[in-house]
Design a protein around this motif. Structure first.
Motif, short mmCIF file in Angstrom:
data_model
loop_
_atom_site.label_atom_id
_atom_site.label_comp_id
_atom_site.label_asym_id
_atom_site.label_seq_id
_atom_site.Cartn_x
_atom_site.Cartn_y
_atom_site.Cartn_z
N VAL A 261 -8.00 -7.59 -0.37
CA VAL A 261 -7.02 -6.59 0.07
C VAL A 261 -6.45 -5.84 -1.14
O VAL A 261 -6.30 -4.62 -1.10
N ARG A 262 -6.15 -6.57 -2.21
CA ARG A 262 -5.62 -5.89 -3.39
C ARG A 262 -6.69 -5.06 -4.08
O ARG A 262 -6.45 -3.90 -4.45
N ASP A 263 -7.87 -5.63 -4.27
CA ASP A 263 -8.93 -4.91 -4.98
C ASP A 263 -9.35 -3.64 -4.25
O ASP A 263 -9.62 -2.61 -4.88
N LYS A 264 -9.39 -3.70 -2.93
CA LYS A 264 -9.80 -2.55 -2.12
C LYS A 264 -8.66 -1.56 -1.89
O LYS A 264 -8.86 -0.53 -1.26
N ARG A 265 -7.46 -1.90 -2.38
CA ARG A 265 -6.27 -1.05 -2.21
C ARG A 265 -5.99 -0.81 -0.73
O ARG A 265 -5.70 0.31 -0.31
N VAL A 266 -6.11 -1.84 0.08
CA VAL A 266 -5.82 -1.74 1.51
C VAL A 266 -4.30 -1.56 1.68
O VAL A 266 -3.52 -2.41 1.24
N PRO A 267 -3.86 -0.49 2.31
CA PRO A 267 -2.41 -0.27 2.47
C PRO A 267 -1.79 -1.27 3.43
O PRO A 267 -2.34 -1.54 4.51
N LEU A 268 -0.65 -1.81 3.02
CA LEU A 268 0.12 -2.73 3.86
C LEU A 268 1.35 -1.99 4.37
O LEU A 268 2.19 -1.54 3.58
N GLU A 269 1.47 -1.88 5.69
CA GLU A 269 2.60 -1.18 6.30
C GLU A 269 3.73 -2.19 6.52
O GLU A 269 3.96 -2.65 7.63
#
Length: 384
Positions: A261-269
């Motif tokens: 999640v961090r490496d792929k820069r997945v946005p957390l709402e």
């Protein structure tokens, strides 16, 4: 000599700072007075209170149960009064106005068209009424000296079977006010994989979607949303903290999913106040946003349901600055994260960051430095 690092912002600075909101529910942000007006107009007689102040308190207390299922029950009342075109236009317009008044310059507001059909509206009529309301609210905001752009996210309910239909609806209106798709509702027992046909359709159409995941349910929900469904963002995603270990000496170890999640820069709402209400976090100090910020996840700050949480974007940031000592630089970091993650074209996101967000924060930081200079020197510096 004054510090070059801006201090914790004041409430007024937080309100005036340009903010970006990615996770806000239309049916969770009504004004209590509007609910009463619409109930009278439509003959809805089941409201628990008839005075705006008392009704607002009732919503907050009913939602503050620690249970997502109980939290969701409050929406029966708001949806009940949002069943006509006039009601949807009014609610959407007031939503845009309220957000703009709070300093929000870009917002993606979500709602489930299938929940507004009880008085005979079609899905298309619901979407067009909400779009009309957002445009009306944007115009009224400009007239009041504020700027805001609102995009709609069409939501399908996890427990229902209309996800593909709503996805197709979102695709038809993607160039007319709708910027993406979402699924919402209770996570437990209703995994996102039940709606794979909708997500496969959206991917074929190169359309954007977010998925409520990692709020009331844990890592399997997040994994399914990303790896089986292909979500662009995670609605909440707060339970990613379950895959992060912090040792007694402060050493942090990310599990494979958290690292992805961090490496792929997945946005957390992330929605701090709402997460406390639904039991996803025990307190603001214990909310994972502090650790996620320090680890440079793509974290964003959101309201979720302004009525049920008695909140606003300004209030969320006030609570975070009080809890974690966040500065204007931190606020800008969260805001740029959100704008980078919005579902509008890249050039439009870049323009918002370069022309609105960064200049807005630069002005606020200059104000702070000016006040510090005056406080330290005891005199107003001369202009060159």
């Amino acid at each position: 000599m004054t510090s070059q690092t801006p201090d914790i912002p004041t409430a007024d600075q937080i309100r005036r700072a340009p903010k970006v909101l990615l996770h806000d529910h239309l049916d969770g942000g009504l004004r209590p007075g509007t609910i009463i007006d619409l109930a009278d107009a439509t003959g809805y007689t089941s409201l628990p209170e008839r005075e705006p102040d008392k009704l607002g308190i009732w919503f907050r207390e009913a939602a503050d149960s620690g249970s997502l299922e109980r939290y969701l029950e409050t929406f029966a009342h708001t949806c009940a009064v949002m069943q006509t075109r006039e009601a949807l236009v009014r609610v959407a317009a007031e939503c845009a106005e309220d957000l703009a008044e709070d300093g929000v310059v870009y917002a993606e507001v979500r709602y489930a068209p299938e929940q507004h059909l009880e008085k005979g509206l079609t899905l298309e009529e619901v979407v067009e009424a909400v779009n009309e309301g957002f445009r009306l609210g944007e115009r009224r905001a400009r007239e009041s000296g504020h700027r805001i752009r609102v995009g709609a996210l069409l939501t399908a309910m996890r427990h229902a079977a209309r996800a593909l239909e709503i996805a197709e609806l979102a695709n038809r209106y993607r160039d007319n006010g709708v910027v993406g798709f979402d699924i919402a509702g209770a996570e437990a027992g209703f995994p996102p994989t039940r709606h794979l046909d909708a997500f496969e359709y959206l991917k074929r159409e190169n359309n954007h979607f977010t998925i409520h995941a990692g709020e009331a349910f844990g890592l399997p929900s997040i994994w399914q949303a990303l790896q089986w469904c292909g979500a662009d963002r995670l609605g909440h995603g707060v339970r990613i903290i379950d895959d992060i270990q912090v040792a007694e000496d402060g050493t942090v170890t990310l599990g494979r999913l958290a690292a992805y999640v961090r490496d792929k820069r997945v946005p957390l709402e992330l929605c701090p106040t709402s997460n406390l209400q639904t039991g996803a976090a025990a307190s603001y100090a214990e909310h994972p946003i502090g650790l996620l910020r320090s680890l440079h996840f793509r974290a964003t700050v959101n309201t979720d349901n302004r009525l049920m949480s008695g909140t606003s974007m300004s209030r969320e940031f006030e609570l975070l600055t009080e809890t974690f000592g966040y500065t204007l630089d931190d606020m800008q970091w969260f805001t740029v994260n959100a704008m980078k993650s919005a579902f509008i074209p890249f050039d439009e996101r870049l323009a918002m960051i370069s022309d609105v967000i960064k200049p807005g924060y630069a002005e606020l930081k200059s104000e702070w430095l000016f006040r510090q200079t005056v406080t330290t020197s005891g005199s107003v510096p001369k202009t060159p």
